[in-house]
Structure formats: C-alpha cells, structure tokens
Scaffold this motif. Structure first.
Motif, PDB file in Angstrom:
ATOM      1  N   MET A 181       0.837  -1.204   0.000  1.00  0.00           N
ATOM      2  CA  MET A 181       0.000   0.000   0.000  1.00  0.00           C
ATOM      3  C   MET A 181       0.875   1.260   0.000  1.00  0.00           C
ATOM      4  SD  MET A 181      -3.183   1.107   0.179  1.00  0.00           S
ATOM      5  CE  MET A 181      -4.181   2.486   0.738  1.00  0.00           C
ATOM      6  N   THR A 182       1.843   1.319   0.933  1.00  0.00           N
ATOM      7  CA  THR A 182       2.729   2.481   1.023  1.00  0.00           C
ATOM      8  C   THR A 182       3.575   2.612  -0.235  1.00  0.00           C
ATOM      9  OG1 THR A 182       2.822   2.200   3.433  1.00  0.00           O
ATOM     10  CG2 THR A 182       4.487   3.603   2.419  1.00  0.00           C
ATOM     11  N   GLY A 183       4.061   1.469  -0.748  1.00  0.00           N
ATOM     12  CA  GLY A 183       4.865   1.506  -1.960  1.00  0.00           C
ATOM     13  C   GLY A 183       4.075   2.007  -3.157  1.00  0.00           C
ATOM     14  N   ARG A 184       2.810   1.610  -3.258  1.00  0.00           N
ATOM     15  CA  ARG A 184       1.972   2.065  -4.368  1.00  0.00           C
ATOM     16  C   ARG A 184       1.682   3.553  -4.252  1.00  0.00           C
ATOM     17  NH1 ARG A 184      -2.535  -2.819  -4.928  1.00  0.00           N
ATOM     18  NH2 ARG A 184      -1.070  -4.454  -5.568  1.00  0.00           N
ATOM     19  N   LEU A 185       1.453   4.024  -3.023  1.00  0.00           N
ATOM     20  CA  LEU A 185       1.236   5.449  -2.829  1.00  0.00           C
ATOM     21  C   LEU A 185       2.472   6.256  -3.222  1.00  0.00           C
ATOM     22  CD1 LEU A 185      -0.752   5.897   0.523  1.00  0.00           C
ATOM     23  CD2 LEU A 185      -1.389   6.739  -1.744  1.00  0.00           C
ATOM     24  N   ALA A 186       3.636   5.732  -2.860  1.00  0.00           N
ATOM     25  CA  ALA A 186       4.876   6.411  -3.224  1.00  0.00           C
ATOM     26  C   ALA A 186       5.048   6.456  -4.742  1.00  0.00           C
ATOM     27  CB  ALA A 186       6.069   5.708  -2.579  1.00  0.00           C
ATOM     28  N   LEU A 187       4.689   5.360  -5.415  1.00  0.00           N
ATOM     29  CA  LEU A 187       4.790   5.325  -6.870  1.00  0.00           C
ATOM     30  C   LEU A 187       3.814   6.311  -7.506  1.00  0.00           C
ATOM     31  CD1 LEU A 187       6.157   3.895  -9.254  1.00  0.00           C
ATOM     32  CD2 LEU A 187       4.304   2.208  -9.204  1.00  0.00           C
ATOM     33  N   ALA A 188       2.579   6.359  -6.964  1.00  0.00           N
ATOM     34  CA  ALA A 188       1.587   7.304  -7.476  1.00  0.00           C
ATOM     35  C   ALA A 188       2.030   8.740  -7.235  1.00  0.00           C
ATOM     36  CB  ALA A 188       0.233   7.050  -6.811  1.00  0.00           C
ATOM     37  N   SER A 189       2.615   9.003  -6.071  1.00  0.00           N
ATOM     38  CA  SER A 189       3.124  10.346  -5.777  1.00  0.00           C
ATOM     39  C   SER A 189       4.240  10.728  -6.739  1.00  0.00           C
ATOM     40  CB  SER A 189       3.631  10.410  -4.333  1.00  0.00           C
ATOM     41  OG  SER A 189       2.613  10.105  -3.411  1.00  0.00           O
ATOM     42  N   ALA A 190       5.074   9.763  -7.074  1.00  0.00           N
ATOM     43  CA  ALA A 190       6.147  10.029  -8.030  1.00  0.00           C
ATOM     44  C   ALA A 190       5.579  10.364  -9.406  1.00  0.00           C
ATOM     45  CB  ALA A 190       7.082   8.825  -8.123  1.00  0.00           C
ATOM     46  N   GLY A 191       4.482   9.673  -9.790  1.00  0.00           N
ATOM     47  CA  GLY A 191       3.835   9.969 -11.069  1.00  0.00           C
ATOM     48  C   GLY A 191       3.271  11.378 -11.107  1.00  0.00           C
ATOM     49  N   VAL A 192       2.615  11.789 -10.007  1.00  0.00           N
ATOM     50  CA  VAL A 192       2.098  13.160  -9.928  1.00  0.00           C
ATOM     51  C   VAL A 192       3.251  14.154  -9.952  1.00  0.00           C
ATOM     52  CG1 VAL A 192       0.836  14.801  -8.470  1.00  0.00           C
ATOM     53  CG2 VAL A 192      -0.002  12.461  -8.727  1.00  0.00           C
ATOM     54  N   GLY A 193       4.339  13.820  -9.264  1.00  0.00           N
ATOM     55  CA  GLY A 193       5.512  14.694  -9.288  1.00  0.00           C
ATOM     56  C   GLY A 193       6.090  14.852 -10.680  1.00  0.00           C
ATOM     57  N   LEU A 194       6.105  13.764 -11.450  1.00  0.00           N
ATOM     58  CA  LEU A 194       6.600  13.826 -12.819  1.00  0.00           C
ATOM     59  C   LEU A 194       5.713  14.738 -13.672  1.00  0.00           C
ATOM     60  CD1 LEU A 194       8.569  12.836 -14.998  1.00  0.00           C
ATOM     61  CD2 LEU A 194       7.060  10.863 -15.353  1.00  0.00           C
ATOM     62  N   LEU A 195       4.404  14.613 -13.516  1.00  0.00           N
ATOM     63  CA  LEU A 195       3.485  15.494 -14.243  1.00  0.00           C
ATOM     64  C   LEU A 195       3.699  16.952 -13.840  1.00  0.00           C
ATOM     65  CD1 LEU A 195       0.153  13.438 -14.103  1.00  0.00           C
ATOM     66  CD2 LEU A 195       1.486  13.976 -16.147  1.00  0.00           C
ATOM     67  N   ALA A 196       3.978  17.189 -12.561  1.00  0.00           N
ATOM     68  CA  ALA A 196       4.231  18.553 -12.097  1.00  0.00           C
ATOM     69  C   ALA A 196       5.484  19.129 -12.743  1.00  0.00           C
ATOM     70  CB  ALA A 196       4.365  18.572 -10.575  1.00  0.00           C
ATOM     71  N   VAL A 197       6.518  18.318 -12.871  1.00  0.00           N
ATOM     72  CA  VAL A 197       7.754  18.781 -13.529  1.00  0.00           C
ATOM     73  C   VAL A 197       7.492  19.106 -14.992  1.00  0.00           C
ATOM     74  CG1 VAL A 197      10.081  18.097 -14.238  1.00  0.00           C
ATOM     75  CG2 VAL A 197       9.270  17.559 -11.935  1.00  0.00           C
ATOM     76  N   VAL A 198       6.725  18.251 -15.673  1.00  0.00           N
ATOM     77  CA  VAL A 198       6.378  18.511 -17.068  1.00  0.00           C
ATOM     78  C   VAL A 198       5.594  19.813 -17.184  1.00  0.00           C
ATOM     79  CG1 VAL A 198       5.050  17.676 -19.054  1.00  0.00           C
ATOM     80  CG2 VAL A 198       6.408  16.071 -17.695  1.00  0.00           C
ATOM     81  N   SER A 199       4.673  20.046 -16.240  1.00  0.00           N
ATOM     82  CA  SER A 199       3.857  21.257 -16.262  1.00  0.00           C
ATOM     83  C   SER A 199       4.721  22.513 -16.165  1.00  0.00           C
ATOM     84  CB  SER A 199       2.846  21.221 -15.109  1.00  0.00           C
ATOM     85  OG  SER A 199       2.093  22.406 -15.035  1.00  0.00           O
ATOM     86  N   LEU A 200       5.821  22.423 -15.447  1.00  0.00           N
ATOM     87  CA  LEU A 200       6.693  23.589 -15.286  1.00  0.00           C
ATOM     88  C   LEU A 200       7.342  24.023 -16.595  1.00  0.00           C
ATOM     89  CD1 LEU A 200       8.558  22.680 -11.965  1.00  0.00           C
ATOM     90  CD2 LEU A 200       6.697  24.311 -12.253  1.00  0.00           C
ATOM     91  N   PHE A 201       7.493  23.091 -17.531  1.00  0.00           N
ATOM     92  CA  PHE A 201       8.232  23.397 -18.758  1.00  0.00           C
ATOM     93  C   PHE A 201       7.340  23.424 -19.995  1.00  0.00           C
ATOM     94  CE2 PHE A 201      11.336  21.677 -15.795  1.00  0.00           C
ATOM     95  CZ  PHE A 201      12.351  22.632 -15.872  1.00  0.00           C
ATOM     96  N   VAL A 202       6.024  23.442 -19.805  1.00  0.00           N
ATOM     97  CA  VAL A 202       5.086  23.503 -20.931  1.00  0.00           C
ATOM     98  C   VAL A 202       4.437  24.882 -20.952  1.00  0.00           C
ATOM     99  CG1 VAL A 202       2.958  22.591 -21.911  1.00  0.00           C
ATOM    100  CG2 VAL A 202       4.632  21.033 -20.926  1.00  0.00           C
ATOM    101  N   GLY A 203       4.503  25.539 -22.088  1.00  0.00           N
ATOM    102  CA  GLY A 203       3.895  26.860 -22.207  1.00  0.00           C
ATOM    103  C   GLY A 203       4.503  27.655 -23.338  1.00  0.00           C
ATOM    104  N   VAL A 204       4.012  28.877 -23.490  1.00  0.00           N
ATOM    105  CA  VAL A 204       4.485  29.732 -24.580  1.00  0.00           C
ATOM    106  C   VAL A 204       5.893  30.236 -24.309  1.00  0.00           C
ATOM    107  CG1 VAL A 204       4.022  31.837 -25.883  1.00  0.00           C
ATOM    108  CG2 VAL A 204       2.117  30.398 -25.118  1.00  0.00           C
TER     109      VAL A 204
END
Length: 322
Positions: free
Chosen positions: A1-24
């Motif tokens: 359970m904890t490991g899956r949450l950590a993996l899901a958190s890492a996925g959200v973190g990856l999306l957050a990093v992508v969001s920082l570099f997407v734009g005009v």
C-alpha cells in the motif's frame, strides 16, 4: 500500500515537472542555465507563472476530488459532486452577489460569501433528497443537475441585466492561464481543509452508513454532516474564486478509486487526492499542447473527459441494476 502510494506520488511529481516546462514562454533547462539575460527571464517566468500555476493545479485537483468524496458519503450516492449537487452553481451565485453588492470586498471575503451560498445550495439539495419518495441512484444526480440549472439560469439573468456575463463565464469555466504568484494562495486553505477531512475520515465513513447507525455508535450525525458540508462549501468557493469551476472531477475520481479500494474513506482519501491532482495536471498539460501556442481551458478539458466517464458510470450502474 505504502509503496503504491509512493509510486503514485512520483507519477504526480513527474506530471508537475512537465507542467513547469510547458507553455508559450521559453523555459527549459538550457534557458535556465544559459546567458544571464536569458536565464533571468526564464527564471522569472518559472517563479511568477509556472510554479504558482502548477501548485494551483495540484491543490485545486486534490481538494475538489476530496470534496466530491465527502459529498458522496454524505448524500450516500456515488453520482454526486459539487457540480451535480448545486454546490458550485450556488458558489458562482455568491460571487455574483458580492460583486454587485460589495464590489470592494477582498478576495477572502468573496470566498467566504461564496462558501455561504454554496452551503445553502448543498443543504437545499440534501433537503430535496430527503423529501423524494424514490431515491434511485440514477435520479439523484439528475435532481442536482436540474437544481444547478435553475440556479445558473437565475445567476445569468441577473448578470446579463448588470453586464457581468463575462465575470460569470470566468467563474463557470475553470481556467488556470491567469494564475500568477499572489493570485492562487487562497487554495492553501483548500489544502488545510483536505487535511481536516483526512482527520475526520472515519466519522464521514460512519455517517455514510446512515443516521441511525451513526447515532448508535455515539456520534452526532448532524455535526458530522455539518462539518462535511462546510469543508465542501469552502473548498468549492476557494477553487471557483481562484480559477473557476472544474466539472465532474469530484465525481469520477472517487468512483474510480472506490472500484479499487472500496469505501473506507481513510484508506481511499490519499488516493483520491493524488488521482485528482494528477488528472487535473494531465488535462491542463494536454490543453496547453493541443493548440499550442494557445490553450484549451481546464474546464473544457475536464468537461469532455468527465462527461464521458460519467456517462460510462451511469450505463455501467444501469446495466448492473438490470
């Protein structure tokens, strides 16, 4: 359970990093580490626009998904969330009322006024449900949608009379393009309320089993319901005051998590928050890329994705019932 949450958190973190570099604006690792002038401009865009926008997406997505989960527990129906219970529409009406009657009210005052209207709209929705002789799972959200449509019609009639339709449209359609540093901090209130919801998760789970069961366990059912409604109303008002309405988010995310983890709110709430944040981040990134350098508002993206999943859930429920 904890490991899956950590993996899901890492996925959200990856999306957050992508969001920082997407734009005009040109914000890349190369521009941040390049010449002093270019790196300074890129750093300013990152600090003033991209980081606040990404944080706003995470906070709003997580909070609205959790608000939907709470509302489903209190209404004891899987097809209820702020945009199908009159909550969001009532908050927009509150924003319009304070704009007309007290236009100099600060943002926090506007949010509190909108939350009071949202609380009243949600209470009205629950009162209507209690008076219904037949509480079919498929009828309940339709009642909420009709109530929201009536509230929206009244809101837009008043807005048209006072030439405020553009403001109402901004509140009705979620859009993070205008989020900058200093214009999203209200959403931290939503984060704090999400924490309160986690602390009271067991109480909400028990309240979802009915008033008699809750009372037999020694809990005050009315107080638990009131706490839940206050959280939902404040979260909805804060999100609408900051970036506008995000439809269907609080409906589809709790349902998806429920299929995997059941209805224990303490167990499912972290997953609901993570999936809500991740889904909003993903929709926003796609919306910025589809017609680059322009963008599709998050409200439109979530409307398309959410309505499709909502229809699937309705048909799935109907198929199981038959």
């Amino acid at each position: 359970m904890t490991g899956r949450l950590a993996l899901a958190s890492a996925g959200v973190g990856l999306l957050a990093v992508v969001s920082l570099f997407v734009g005009v604006g040109d914000v890349t690792l190369a521009s941040l580490s390049g010449d002093a002038g270019d790196s300074g401009q890129a750093a300013q865009i990152l600090l003033i626009s991209r980081i606040p926008r990404t944080l706003a997406l995470i906070l709003a997505g997580a909070a609205m998904a959790v608000a939907g989960l709470i509302l489903q527990m209190l209404a004891r129906n899987k097809f209820v969330e702020p945009s199908t219970a009159g909550t969001a529409e009532s908050a927009v009406l509150g924003m319009l009322a304070v704009t007309l009657l007290a236009p100099d009210t600060p943002v926090i005052g506007r949010m509190l006024t909108a939350s009071l209207f949202a609380l009243g709209g949600t209470a009205l929705f629950l009162a209507i449900l209690r008076r219904m002789p037949l509480r079919s799972p498929l009828v309940v959200p339709l009642v909420g949608i009709m109530l929201g449509a009536v509230i929206t019609a009244g809101t837009e009639f008043v807005a048209y009379r006072y030439d405020l339709m553009q403001s109402v449209r901004n509140w009705e359609t979620g859009d993070f393009s205008g989020v900058l540093r200093g214009r999203y901090e209200l959403l931290w209130i939503s984060a704090a309320l999400t924490g309160v919801a986690y602390v009271a998760a067991d109480r909400f789970t028990v309240a979802g089993l009915g008033e008699d069961f809750t009372t037999n366990l020694g809990l005050n059912h009315r107080r638990v319901v009131s706490l839940g409604l206050v959280i939902v109303s404040l979260v909805t008002a804060a999100v609408i005051a900051t970036c506008g309405m995000i439809p269907f988010l609080g409906l589809i995310v709790p349902n998806v998590i429920s299929l995997m983890w059941g209805d224990n709110m303490r167990r499912s709430l972290p997953w609901v928050a993570l999936l809500g944040a991740g889904l909003v981040l993903a929709c926003d990134i796609v919306g910025r890329l589809v017609i680059h350098p322009y963008e599709i508002p998050i409200g439109t993206m979530m409307g398309m994705v959410g309505s499709g999943i909502f229809l699937y859930l309705l048909l799935r429920k109907n198929g199981h019932a038959s």
